[in-house]
Write a protein that holds these residues in place. Structure first.
Motif, PDB file in Angstrom:
ATOM      1  N   LEU A  17     -70.387  52.586  59.988  1.00  0.00           N
ATOM      2  CA  LEU A  17     -70.164  51.148  60.054  1.00  0.00           C
ATOM      3  C   LEU A  17     -71.474  50.402  60.222  1.00  0.00           C
ATOM      4  CD1 LEU A  17     -66.932  51.097  62.156  1.00  0.00           C
ATOM      5  CD2 LEU A  17     -67.254  49.975  59.974  1.00  0.00           C
ATOM      6  N   LEU A  18     -72.360  50.970  61.044  1.00  0.00           N
ATOM      7  CA  LEU A  18     -73.646  50.325  61.276  1.00  0.00           C
ATOM      8  C   LEU A  18     -74.435  50.265  59.967  1.00  0.00           C
ATOM      9  CD1 LEU A  18     -75.287  49.160  63.587  1.00  0.00           C
ATOM     10  CD2 LEU A  18     -76.269  51.406  63.976  1.00  0.00           C
ATOM     11  N   ALA A  19     -74.503  51.413  59.265  1.00  0.00           N
ATOM     12  CA  ALA A  19     -75.286  51.449  58.027  1.00  0.00           C
ATOM     13  C   ALA A  19     -74.683  50.531  56.979  1.00  0.00           C
ATOM     14  CB  ALA A  19     -75.363  52.882  57.504  1.00  0.00           C
ATOM     15  N   SER A  20     -73.356  50.537  56.839  1.00  0.00           N
ATOM     16  CA  SER A  20     -72.788  49.692  55.792  1.00  0.00           C
ATOM     17  C   SER A  20     -72.897  48.222  56.177  1.00  0.00           C
ATOM     18  CB  SER A  20     -71.351  50.087  55.472  1.00  0.00           C
ATOM     19  OG  SER A  20     -70.627  50.281  56.643  1.00  0.00           O
ATOM     20  N   GLY A  21     -72.798  47.919  57.474  1.00  0.00           N
ATOM     21  CA  GLY A  21     -72.949  46.529  57.907  1.00  0.00           C
ATOM     22  C   GLY A  21     -74.347  46.003  57.652  1.00  0.00           C
ATOM     23  N   LEU A  22     -75.353  46.817  57.991  1.00  0.00           N
ATOM     24  CA  LEU A  22     -76.737  46.377  57.790  1.00  0.00           C
ATOM     25  C   LEU A  22     -77.036  46.216  56.300  1.00  0.00           C
ATOM     26  CD1 LEU A  22     -78.515  48.640  60.433  1.00  0.00           C
ATOM     27  CD2 LEU A  22     -78.074  46.206  60.606  1.00  0.00           C
ATOM     28  N   THR A  23     -76.492  47.136  55.498  1.00  0.00           N
ATOM     29  CA  THR A  23     -76.701  47.035  54.055  1.00  0.00           C
ATOM     30  C   THR A  23     -76.033  45.786  53.496  1.00  0.00           C
ATOM     31  OG1 THR A  23     -76.677  49.417  53.984  1.00  0.00           O
ATOM     32  CG2 THR A  23     -76.486  48.290  51.903  1.00  0.00           C
ATOM     33  N   ALA A  24     -74.810  45.522  53.953  1.00  0.00           N
ATOM     34  CA  ALA A  24     -74.087  44.347  53.474  1.00  0.00           C
ATOM     35  C   ALA A  24     -74.863  43.084  53.832  1.00  0.00           C
ATOM     36  CB  ALA A  24     -72.690  44.301  54.094  1.00  0.00           C
ATOM     37  N   LEU A  25     -75.402  43.078  55.041  1.00  0.00           N
ATOM     38  CA  LEU A  25     -76.194  41.942  55.510  1.00  0.00           C
ATOM     39  C   LEU A  25     -77.341  41.649  54.544  1.00  0.00           C
ATOM     40  CD1 LEU A  25     -76.125  40.405  58.250  1.00  0.00           C
ATOM     41  CD2 LEU A  25     -77.888  41.924  59.018  1.00  0.00           C
ATOM     42  N   MET A  26     -78.084  42.707  54.224  1.00  0.00           N
ATOM     43  CA  MET A  26     -79.247  42.572  53.368  1.00  0.00           C
ATOM     44  C   MET A  26     -78.842  42.164  51.950  1.00  0.00           C
ATOM     45  SD  MET A  26     -82.198  42.978  54.380  1.00  0.00           S
ATOM     46  CE  MET A  26     -82.957  44.309  55.216  1.00  0.00           C
ATOM     47  N   GLY A  27     -77.845  42.840  51.420  1.00  0.00           N
ATOM     48  CA  GLY A  27     -77.407  42.561  50.061  1.00  0.00           C
ATOM     49  C   GLY A  27     -76.871  41.145  49.923  1.00  0.00           C
ATOM     50  N   LEU A  28     -76.056  40.720  50.901  1.00  0.00           N
ATOM     51  CA  LEU A  28     -75.478  39.382  50.847  1.00  0.00           C
ATOM     52  C   LEU A  28     -76.558  38.323  50.929  1.00  0.00           C
ATOM     53  CD1 LEU A  28     -72.326  39.694  53.083  1.00  0.00           C
ATOM     54  CD2 LEU A  28     -72.389  38.852  50.758  1.00  0.00           C
ATOM     55  N   GLN A  29     -77.537  38.575  51.799  1.00  0.00           N
ATOM     56  CA  GLN A  29     -78.591  37.572  51.953  1.00  0.00           C
ATOM     57  C   GLN A  29     -79.361  37.395  50.647  1.00  0.00           C
ATOM     58  OE1 GLN A  29     -80.734  37.798  55.559  1.00  0.00           O
ATOM     59  NE2 GLN A  29     -82.298  36.363  54.918  1.00  0.00           N
ATOM     60  N   ALA A  30     -79.719  38.514  50.023  1.00  0.00           N
ATOM     61  CA  ALA A  30     -80.439  38.424  48.751  1.00  0.00           C
ATOM     62  C   ALA A  30     -79.564  37.742  47.702  1.00  0.00           C
ATOM     63  CB  ALA A  30     -80.843  39.824  48.280  1.00  0.00           C
ATOM     64  N   PHE A  31     -78.275  38.102  47.678  1.00  0.00           N
ATOM     65  CA  PHE A  31     -77.374  37.523  46.679  1.00  0.00           C
ATOM     66  C   PHE A  31     -77.231  36.021  46.878  1.00  0.00           C
ATOM     67  CE2 PHE A  31     -72.997  36.147  45.724  1.00  0.00           C
ATOM     68  CZ  PHE A  31     -73.063  36.253  44.346  1.00  0.00           C
ATOM     69  N   ILE A  32     -77.027  35.605  48.127  1.00  0.00           N
ATOM     70  CA  ILE A  32     -76.747  34.193  48.389  1.00  0.00           C
ATOM     71  C   ILE A  32     -77.933  33.315  48.017  1.00  0.00           C
ATOM     72  CG2 ILE A  32     -76.475  32.553  50.289  1.00  0.00           C
ATOM     73  CD1 ILE A  32     -74.482  34.548  51.474  1.00  0.00           C
ATOM     74  N   ILE A  33     -79.151  33.771  48.313  1.00  0.00           N
ATOM     75  CA  ILE A  33     -80.280  32.896  48.006  1.00  0.00           C
ATOM     76  C   ILE A  33     -80.622  32.942  46.516  1.00  0.00           C
ATOM     77  CG2 ILE A  33     -82.046  34.541  48.776  1.00  0.00           C
ATOM     78  CD1 ILE A  33     -82.149  30.697  48.951  1.00  0.00           C
ATOM     79  N   ILE A  34     -80.518  34.117  45.904  1.00  0.00           N
ATOM     80  CA  ILE A  34     -80.810  34.169  44.467  1.00  0.00           C
ATOM     81  C   ILE A  34     -79.768  33.367  43.702  1.00  0.00           C
ATOM     82  CG2 ILE A  34     -80.973  35.687  42.450  1.00  0.00           C
ATOM     83  CD1 ILE A  34     -82.283  37.750  44.203  1.00  0.00           C
ATOM     84  N   ALA A  35     -78.488  33.491  44.128  1.00  0.00           N
ATOM     85  CA  ALA A  35     -77.426  32.714  43.484  1.00  0.00           C
ATOM     86  C   ALA A  35     -77.633  31.225  43.722  1.00  0.00           C
ATOM     87  CB  ALA A  35     -76.064  33.152  44.016  1.00  0.00           C
ATOM     88  N   GLY A  36     -78.125  30.856  44.913  1.00  0.00           N
ATOM     89  CA  GLY A  36     -78.342  29.447  45.208  1.00  0.00           C
ATOM     90  C   GLY A  36     -79.444  28.851  44.351  1.00  0.00           C
ATOM     91  N   VAL A  37     -80.521  29.613  44.196  1.00  0.00           N
ATOM     92  CA  VAL A  37     -81.675  29.129  43.455  1.00  0.00           C
ATOM     93  C   VAL A  37     -81.371  29.006  41.961  1.00  0.00           C
ATOM     94  CG1 VAL A  37     -83.975  29.873  42.743  1.00  0.00           C
ATOM     95  CG2 VAL A  37     -83.374  29.896  45.124  1.00  0.00           C
ATOM     96  N   THR A  38     -80.467  29.865  41.474  1.00  0.00           N
ATOM     97  CA  THR A  38     -80.137  29.810  40.055  1.00  0.00           C
ATOM     98  C   THR A  38     -78.865  28.998  39.802  1.00  0.00           C
ATOM     99  OG1 THR A  38     -79.018  31.905  40.337  1.00  0.00           O
ATOM    100  CG2 THR A  38     -81.233  32.005  39.484  1.00  0.00           C
ATOM    101  N   LYS A  39     -78.380  28.315  40.844  1.00  0.00           N
ATOM    102  CA  LYS A  39     -77.195  27.452  40.743  1.00  0.00           C
ATOM    103  C   LYS A  39     -75.932  28.214  40.348  1.00  0.00           C
ATOM    104  CE  LYS A  39     -76.287  23.755  37.955  1.00  0.00           C
ATOM    105  NZ  LYS A  39     -74.889  23.358  38.035  1.00  0.00           N
ATOM    106  N   LEU A  40     -75.839  29.463  40.789  1.00  0.00           N
ATOM    107  CA  LEU A  40     -74.600  30.209  40.616  1.00  0.00           C
ATOM    108  C   LEU A  40     -73.647  29.848  41.757  1.00  0.00           C
ATOM    109  CD1 LEU A  40     -73.188  32.538  39.013  1.00  0.00           C
ATOM    110  CD2 LEU A  40     -74.174  34.094  40.657  1.00  0.00           C
TER     111      LEU A  40
END
Lengths: 183, 426
Positions: B363-386
């Protein structure tokens, strides 16, 4: 001149990023391939089961133990998938939370004595022993003793066990005995 | 078990940094010694870490560190290209991050005791979120910074780790009951209030606090990570459906309550160019997105080349919008390369979770990974207006010390879990 050098280095910068990604993919691929070989024996049911309990040494079934239960899935690390329990023809194998049982299930949804497997009239039967949350045979809740066939799945709480008759397994030769009809 | 792959990938990444630094130096000029030091020291530090781990018999995943090295190197190159002062500060934070990475991997080889203190994380996390409300300073519309004179610290970056620790320890203990439920409501098996109460309470509190600080990007990441971990723990789609429903309701509510959220959603839904013509200063949000889209478009497939773009027209280009600058100068190819590397990071992180031997580690590993992946996704999606833009940092690349150090701690925890799982093999 400077512009040319700059252009070359700009493309080199981008190319190196992709070269890195390419190398990474290559190495991860190799790692995945290599990981398969040492990983596999751990998954094999038999070796795991016999490491757990030296008393069950040897793949050949013991006299009188012509049937068994193999754990397919469980949430309990103490009962890893692949663990095998022999069911002897002369006694009732009890499944439940109690440590005196043939199969001890450390599952919060299992009763102390949850279900039993026994031989009667040449056939193996599964009976629910008045459990709280029920015993499921191939995902159907049983309410009276039911005849077990080779390959049947028994589920109690989060633990799934497969009923195996060794005699069939030896004959069928394909190791899992699925879909094998009685001779 | 050697770490040959890691070291050769680190060498390759070092070459990437060398070429990048040399190009930027050719283009900008400036202090040759500073550029050389700024490139050589991090490259050597990463290599040293790899060699040290090899010597210590560290068995963790070999591919996470090189990927992070490429992120850090790209960060240094682009920050130097944008504004050398930022690169100097980022250099210092990077060294601090590497130090914390080493500290995390050497202090927590037996990290399982961490699962015992779940309510400590809960309390500490809430405390860290409350403090900036009273003593914080506002930056970019979000009141989530603490001023330490020499540097600013953003506690919510560290609360992320505490939140994942809390969720991992709580869920690993109550996994069975959460997954299968103890009672039936309208034919659905649900757990009792004793199990979901603390979970929901914790989450309600942290989300309300984040809303007060107007740091909605972070709230979004928290919530996404929470849902991902619930799904990993229970494998029940019902919870996810329910969570997404809650999220939609929350999103609609915050759109009504907070003007700056409504603006961003408007900009995202409608044509952003309309907002510029209004000439309203309130709508300079639209200006950010438009400049970012222009920059990305101007880059083409292979980009303008390092130094040949015009990132100075993009607001907040060194933090939230660094992806736009990278895409302008390295093109679609460079931007996709970065996205690909984030995908690799997530893939390796989930692999660590799969290899882990107990629920808490998984749970710890998947939570930390999700955290990182979501953060990258949210900002890249925000910058490209997705997606509507919410200001968060691009992990390991954006300028920002708190975020960088927190991310290195996360990397350290992932590697510790991986090491622990593999040291039981053979």
């Amino acid at each position: 001149m400077l512009d040319l050098v700059l252009t070359v280095f700009r493309f080199l910068f981008l190319a190196l990023l992709y070269f890195f990604i390419f190398q990474l993919i290559k190495m991860i691929f190799r790692d995945l391939r290599a990981g398969e070989q040492p990983g596999e024996p751990r998954e094999k049911p038999v070796s795991a089961a016999f490491r757990e309990d030296p008393a069950r040494e040897g793949a050949a079934p013991q006299p009188g133990a012509e049937a068994g239960l193999v754990v397919l899935a469980s949430g309990d690390p103490g009962l890893p998938p692949g663990s095998t329990f022999h069911v002897r023809s002369w006694e009732e194998a009890i499944l439940g939370r109690s440590s005196r049982n043939t199969v001890t299930l450390a599952d919060p949804f299992a009763s102390l004595e949850h279900a039993s497997v026994y031989k009667s009239g040449g056939q193996y039967w599964l009976a629910d022993k008045g459990s709280r949350n029920g015993t499921f045979l191939n995902e159907v809740r049983i309410n009276k003793p039911t005849v077990l066939a080779n390959g049947d799945r028994i589920r109690i709480g989060g633990v799934t066990l497969q009923f195996v008759r060794w005699a069939y397994e030896v004959e069928s030769g394909n190791g899992n005995g699925f879909g094998q009809e009685a001779k | 078990m050697t770490r040959r792959d890691e070291i050769s990938l680190l060498l390759l990444a070092g070459l990437f940094l060398a070429v990048g630094a040399f190009t930027v130096y050719l283009w900008r000029g400036g202090d040759a010694r500073a550029v050389f030091t700024g490139a050589a020291v991090p490259a050597l530090a990463f290599l040293l870490l790899g060699i040290m781990w090899q010597a210590l018999g560290f068995r963790a995943d070999q591919y996470l560190l090189p990927v992070v090295a490429v992120f850090s190197y790209a960060s240094l190159v682009f920050l130097y290209r944008l504004q050398p002062e930022y690169a100097y500060r980022q250099f210092v934070w990077l060294m601090a991050g590497l130090f914390f990475l080493f500290l995390t991997t050497s202090l927590f080889p037996r990290y399982r005791w961490l699962s015992e203190y779940k309510y400590v994380y809960g309390l500490l996390g809430v405390l860290l979120l409350i403090v900036p409300i009273f003593f914080g300073v506002e930056q970019g519309g979000a009141r989530s910074w603490l001023d330490f004179g020499l540097f600013h610290l953003q506690p919510s970056e560290f609360v992320k780790i505490l939140a994942v620790l809390f969720l991992a320890s709580f869920m690993s203990e109550n996994k069975m009951v959460l997954a299968r439920g103890t009672r039936s409501v309208l034919g659905l098996a649900l757990p009792g209030p004793g199990e979901w109460g603390p979970l929901m309470g914790m989450w309600g509190v942290s989300l309300i606090l984040l809303a007060f600080q107007r740091d909605l990007g972070t709230a979004l990441i928290y919530f996404g990570t929470f849902l991902a971990m619930v799904y990993v723990a229970t494998a029940r789609v019902l919870y996810i459906t329910f969570g997404l429903g809650l999220f939609t309701a929350g999103g609609a509510l915050s759109c009504l309550l907070f003007d700056h959220v409504k603006q961003r959603v408007d900009i995202w839904l409608l044509n952003p160019y309309n907002f510029i013509e209004l000439g309203d200063r309130e709508y300079n949000q639209a200006y950010q997105i438009i400049q970012s889209l222009f920059a990305i478009g101007a880059g083409g497939v292979t980009g303008a080349g390092l130094g040949a773009g015009y990132p100075r027209y993009i607001p907040a280009v060194h933090t939230d919008f660094i992806f736009a600058a990278i895409t302008e100068e390295m093109g679609l190819a460079g931007g996709l390369g970065i996205v690909l590397l984030y995908l690799f990071f997530v893939y390796r992180g989930l692999k660590v979770a799969l290899e882990a031997r107990d629920d808490f580690s998984k749970l710890l590993a998947s939570g930390l990974t999700a955290l990182m992946g979501l953060q990258a996704f949210i900002i890249i999606a925000g910058v490209t207006k997705l997606l509507p833009l919410t200001g968060v940092t691009l992990p390991f690349i954006s300028y920002g010390g708190s975020s960088l150090v927190a991310n290195f701690i996360i990397l350290g925890m992932l590697l510790s879990i991986s090491h622990e799982a593999r040291s039981h093999e053979r």
